[in-house]
Design a protein around this motif. Structure first.
Motif, PDB file in Angstrom:
ATOM      1  N   GLN A   8      15.412  -5.830   5.621  1.00 50.23           N
ATOM      2  CA  GLN A   8      16.185  -6.297   6.765  1.00 50.23           C
ATOM      3  C   GLN A   8      16.149  -5.280   7.903  1.00 50.23           C
ATOM      4  N   CYS A   9      15.195  -4.362   7.840  1.00 48.81           N
ATOM      5  CA  CYS A   9      15.045  -3.332   8.870  1.00 48.81           C
ATOM      6  C   CYS A   9      14.223  -3.872  10.045  1.00 48.81           C
ATOM      7  N   THR A  10      14.253  -3.102  11.137  1.00 47.06           N
ATOM      8  CA  THR A  10      13.483  -3.474  12.320  1.00 47.06           C
ATOM      9  C   THR A  10      11.999  -3.233  12.117  1.00 47.06           C
ATOM     10  N   HIS A  11      11.639  -2.325  11.214  1.00 53.80           N
ATOM     11  CA  HIS A  11      10.252  -1.919  11.044  1.00 53.80           C
ATOM     12  C   HIS A  11       9.765  -2.182   9.613  1.00 53.80           C
ATOM     13  N   SER A  12       8.467  -2.090   9.447  1.00 54.02           N
ATOM     14  CA  SER A  12       7.849  -2.416   8.159  1.00 54.02           C
ATOM     15  C   SER A  12       8.050  -1.307   7.136  1.00 54.02           C
ATOM     16  N   ILE A  13       7.828  -1.665   5.866  1.00 54.66           N
ATOM     17  CA  ILE A  13       7.926  -0.730   4.752  1.00 54.66           C
ATOM     18  C   ILE A  13       6.583  -0.700   4.030  1.00 54.66           C
ATOM     19  N   SER A  14       6.103   0.495   3.714  1.00 53.36           N
ATOM     20  CA  SER A  14       4.830   0.667   3.019  1.00 53.36           C
ATOM     21  C   SER A  14       5.044   1.261   1.633  1.00 53.36           C
ATOM     22  N   LEU A  15       4.071   1.047   0.759  1.00 50.30           N
ATOM     23  CA  LEU A  15       4.106   1.575  -0.605  1.00 50.30           C
ATOM     24  C   LEU A  15       3.226   2.812  -0.689  1.00 50.30           C
ATOM     25  N   LEU A  16       3.777   3.892  -1.232  1.00 51.47           N
ATOM     26  CA  LEU A  16       3.039   5.153  -1.338  1.00 51.47           C
ATOM     27  C   LEU A  16       2.535   5.429  -2.745  1.00 51.47           C
ATOM     28  N   GLY A  17       3.227   4.946  -3.756  1.00 51.56           N
ATOM     29  CA  GLY A  17       2.809   5.208  -5.132  1.00 51.56           C
ATOM     30  C   GLY A  17       3.947   4.944  -6.098  1.00 51.56           C
ATOM     31  N   HIS A  18       3.755   5.349  -7.354  1.00 51.24           N
ATOM     32  CA  HIS A  18       4.799   5.119  -8.348  1.00 51.24           C
ATOM     33  C   HIS A  18       4.712   6.169  -9.446  1.00 51.24           C
ATOM     34  N   CYS A  19       5.729   6.191 -10.297  1.00 53.92           N
ATOM     35  CA  CYS A  19       5.764   7.080 -11.448  1.00 53.92           C
ATOM     36  C   CYS A  19       6.477   6.348 -12.583  1.00 53.92           C
ATOM     37  N   GLY A  20       5.941   6.415 -13.781  1.00 56.39           N
ATOM     38  CA  GLY A  20       6.545   5.729 -14.922  1.00 56.39           C
ATOM     39  C   GLY A  20       5.538   4.814 -15.603  1.00 56.39           C
ATOM     40  N   ASP A  21       5.669   4.644 -16.926  1.00 57.37           N
ATOM     41  CA  ASP A  21       4.699   3.870 -17.709  1.00 57.37           C
ATOM     42  C   ASP A  21       5.168   2.467 -18.057  1.00 57.37           C
ATOM     43  N   HIS A  22       6.313   2.044 -17.526  1.00 58.02           N
ATOM     44  CA  HIS A  22       6.867   0.776 -17.972  1.00 58.02           C
ATOM     45  C   HIS A  22       6.762  -0.344 -16.945  1.00 58.02           C
ATOM     46  N   PHE A  23       6.000  -0.120 -15.880  1.00 60.41           N
ATOM     47  CA  PHE A  23       5.766  -1.200 -14.923  1.00 60.41           C
ATOM     48  C   PHE A  23       4.749  -2.171 -15.503  1.00 60.41           C
ATOM     49  N   THR A  24       5.051  -3.450 -15.424  1.00 61.98           N
ATOM     50  CA  THR A  24       4.110  -4.479 -15.897  1.00 61.98           C
ATOM     51  C   THR A  24       3.350  -5.117 -14.751  1.00 61.98           C
ATOM     52  N   LYS A  25       3.831  -4.879 -13.506  1.00 63.34           N
ATOM     53  CA  LYS A  25       3.112  -5.410 -12.350  1.00 63.34           C
ATOM     54  C   LYS A  25       3.428  -4.560 -11.142  1.00 63.34           C
ATOM     55  N   LEU A  26       2.361  -4.197 -10.414  1.00 66.89           N
ATOM     56  CA  LEU A  26       2.471  -3.478  -9.150  1.00 66.89           C
ATOM     57  C   LEU A  26       1.374  -3.991  -8.226  1.00 66.89           C
ATOM     58  N   PRO A  27       1.523  -3.854  -6.909  1.00 71.18           N
ATOM     59  CA  PRO A  27       0.438  -4.255  -6.006  1.00 71.18           C
ATOM     60  C   PRO A  27      -0.856  -3.557  -6.376  1.00 71.18           C
ATOM     61  N   VAL A  28      -1.956  -4.307  -6.387  1.00 73.77           N
ATOM     62  CA  VAL A  28      -3.257  -3.760  -6.777  1.00 73.77           C
ATOM     63  C   VAL A  28      -3.686  -2.650  -5.839  1.00 73.77           C
ATOM     64  N   ASP A  29      -3.530  -2.886  -4.553  1.00 73.01           N
ATOM     65  CA  ASP A  29      -3.940  -1.890  -3.557  1.00 73.01           C
ATOM     66  C   ASP A  29      -2.700  -1.412  -2.815  1.00 73.01           C
ATOM     67  N   ALA A  30      -2.158  -0.298  -3.266  1.00 71.78           N
ATOM     68  CA  ALA A  30      -0.917   0.211  -2.666  1.00 71.78           C
ATOM     69  C   ALA A  30      -1.094   0.547  -1.195  1.00 71.78           C
ATOM     70  N   SER A  31      -2.284   1.007  -0.805  1.00 73.31           N
ATOM     71  CA  SER A  31      -2.516   1.448   0.576  1.00 73.31           C
ATOM     72  C   SER A  31      -2.430   0.299   1.584  1.00 73.31           C
ATOM     73  N   SER A  32      -2.657  -0.929   1.138  1.00 69.24           N
ATOM     74  CA  SER A  32      -2.627  -2.064   2.061  1.00 69.24           C
ATOM     75  C   SER A  32      -1.367  -2.914   1.924  1.00 69.24           C
ATOM     76  N   TRP A  33      -0.501  -2.546   0.980  1.00 68.46           N
ATOM     77  CA  TRP A  33       0.721  -3.328   0.760  1.00 68.46           C
ATOM     78  C   TRP A  33       1.739  -2.980   1.832  1.00 68.46           C
TER      79      TRP A  33
END
Length: 474
Positions: A8-33
């Motif tokens: 709900q912000c005025t500007h966009s949000i980008s994905l930089l990375g993650h940490c942890g082994d229990h994610f079952t789904k994440l964006p394939v290409d974090a740099s373009s998400w």
């Protein structure tokens, strides 16, 4: 488990990375998400629930590193979840306080932001982020208006009354009433000694006006009295000379440390993109020519004229013309300057406030919020909230934000009244320890206040409180 992020912000949000082994789904290409304003991440991020029977750990956890893409700088933050089969409540968004993404454990950090909720039936966690969640990274206390314009350029087109302004109550009560006066009678000296001994009961501020401006205040409540030396000094009821003298001489550049005019001049010279609203309440009708001549001569072309068409000017128009000071006072019969030259400038530059004889201008430019001593002496921040909210709900012009109005958010000591026996309160400082956290953590987050409040005045503010009120503009 789906972890949804709603932007709900005025500007966009980008994905930089993650940490942890229990994610079952994440964006394939974090740099373009990218999550654009108004969008939700839907099912892009998912984490498995903890299996207590087949796991050696107590829960499944993980971090997702993100950033808010503001125009001038990037603001990093973290999404954290620590899930087990019995509870989904251990999650949220957090500012990256130390600037590090080397989080490798399931310890929940400080700096929580956003609104969080969970739907156990839908197996989803929802985190909603707004601009004001990032205010400590976007705004600085001394330049928050300029910072706001950089972050939200459309604010240039706001009317001055559209801004949420943090302010101070009895702004010039930061000093100590002097007891020595060669011209005073013995009775007067005794009275002043008594008043001085009661300083905690009338003192409402610690910082001088320059310090308050640097802290984030943009509204002053100045109560002035003419003393025997023909100079105007701040006062609070019978307490006199409660701060610095207004000015040593009319219209001269003042020492920024020793006069109220000098303290304000010092700030506006350093910060031309900020504007200040000053309510002046003289306690006497004597020598009003000298009072208003002092203000007009000191600020000259920086004064914001009274609008002839009752339309409050925009920020862009005001700053472009180099104007930064708005003076307001009660314009009642008998309180006008006598000197024709001063009166002409008084009509042009001093805005009509409470008890104005110019009823039409008053109704369209300025209103005082509620103040009932009996209510304010109850020692209850909730009662102050209730009184102000009733005013907002009944005064339609607070919705359009086309008038200035003052919400008194400080409590009044009950000392000296019969209420003291039931609700003993001795000093504004004591009361501010209850009201200020309530304003910061409650009032500044409420939709009604964010939509309809204008000037909010307090006693003994700190930088966090002032910036929190300023963040209501985001």
């Amino acid at each position: 488990m789906i972890i949804k992020l709603k932007n709900q912000c005025t500007h966009s949000i980008s994905l930089l990375g993650h940490c942890g082994d229990h994610f079952t789904k994440l964006p394939v290409d974090a740099s373009s998400w990218v999550l654009l304003p108004g969008e939700s991440s839907e099912d892009d991020i998912q984490m498995s629930l903890h299996d207590s029977l087949n796991s050696r750990t107590n829960s499944n956890w993980g971090w997702v590193y993100m950033q808010l893409n503001t125009p001038k700088k990037r603001v990093n933050f973290l999404i954290f979840a620590d899930l087990n089969s019995k509870s989904y409540n251990y999650f949220g968004a957090f500012l990256d306080i130390d600037g590090s993404r080397e989080q490798d454990n399931n310890t929940m950090p400080e700096g929580r932001i956003g609104l969080t909720s969970c739907d156990e039936k839908d197996h989803s966690l929802l985190i909603t982020l707004h601009d004001f969640d990032f205010f400590t990274r976007i705004l600085r206390n001394d330049t928050w208006m300029a910072d706001l314009i950089k972050f939200r350029p459309q604010a240039k087109r706001w009317k001055l009354s559209n801004f949420h302004l943090p302010g101070t109550h009895d702004s010039a009560t930061f000093g100590s009433t002097p007891t020595e006066d060669l011209e005073a009678s013995s009775i007067e000296i005794l009275e002043r000694m008594i008043i001085s001994s009661f300083q905690p009961n009338w003192r409402c501020q610690d910082l001088d006006l320059y310090g308050q401006l640097m802290c984030g205040a943009r509204f002053f409540d100045l109560r002035l009295r003419l003393e025997k030396n023909n100079l105007w000094w701040p006062c609070h009821a019978r307490a006199y000379k409660t701060g610095s003298v207004l000015a040593e001489k009319e219209g001269r550049d003042e020492d920024p440390c020793t006069t109220l005019i000098g303290q304000m001049q010092r700030y506006i010279k350093q910060h031309p993109s900020e504007f200040i609203v000053i309510k002046v309440l003289p306690s006497t009708q004597e020598e009003l020519d000298s009072l208003w001549r002092t203000f007009v001569n000191a600020f000259k072309s920086r004064l914001i004229p009274v609008p002839h068409n009752n339309t409050i000017p925009t920020y862009a128009k005001t700053v472009k013309k180099g104007r930064s000071i708005l003076l307001v006072t009660p314009k009642a019969n008998g309180w006008e300057p006598l000197d024709k030259t001063v009166r002409k400038k008084w009509d042009k530059y001093i805005w009509p406030g409470l008890n104005s004889t110019y009823q039409e201008e008053q109704s369209k430019l300025w209103r005082e919020g509620p103040y009932v001593r009996d209510e304010w002496q109850l020692g209850s921040p909730q009662r102050i909230r209730s009184c102000n909210e009733i005013f907002m709900q009944t005064e339609g012009r607070t919705v359009s934000r086309d008038i200035f109005w003052v919400a008194q958010c400080q409590l009044t000591p009950s000392f000296g009244s019969w209420r003291f026996l039931r609700n003993p309160s001795w000093s504004p400082r004591q009361l501010s320890q209850a009201t200020n956290p309530y304003i910061e953590n409650e009032l500044a987050t409420l939709d009604l206040w964010r939509k309809q409040a204008n000037i909010m005045i307090v006693d003994f503010p700190n930088e966090d409180l002032m910036l929190r009120i300023a963040s209501m503009n985001l």
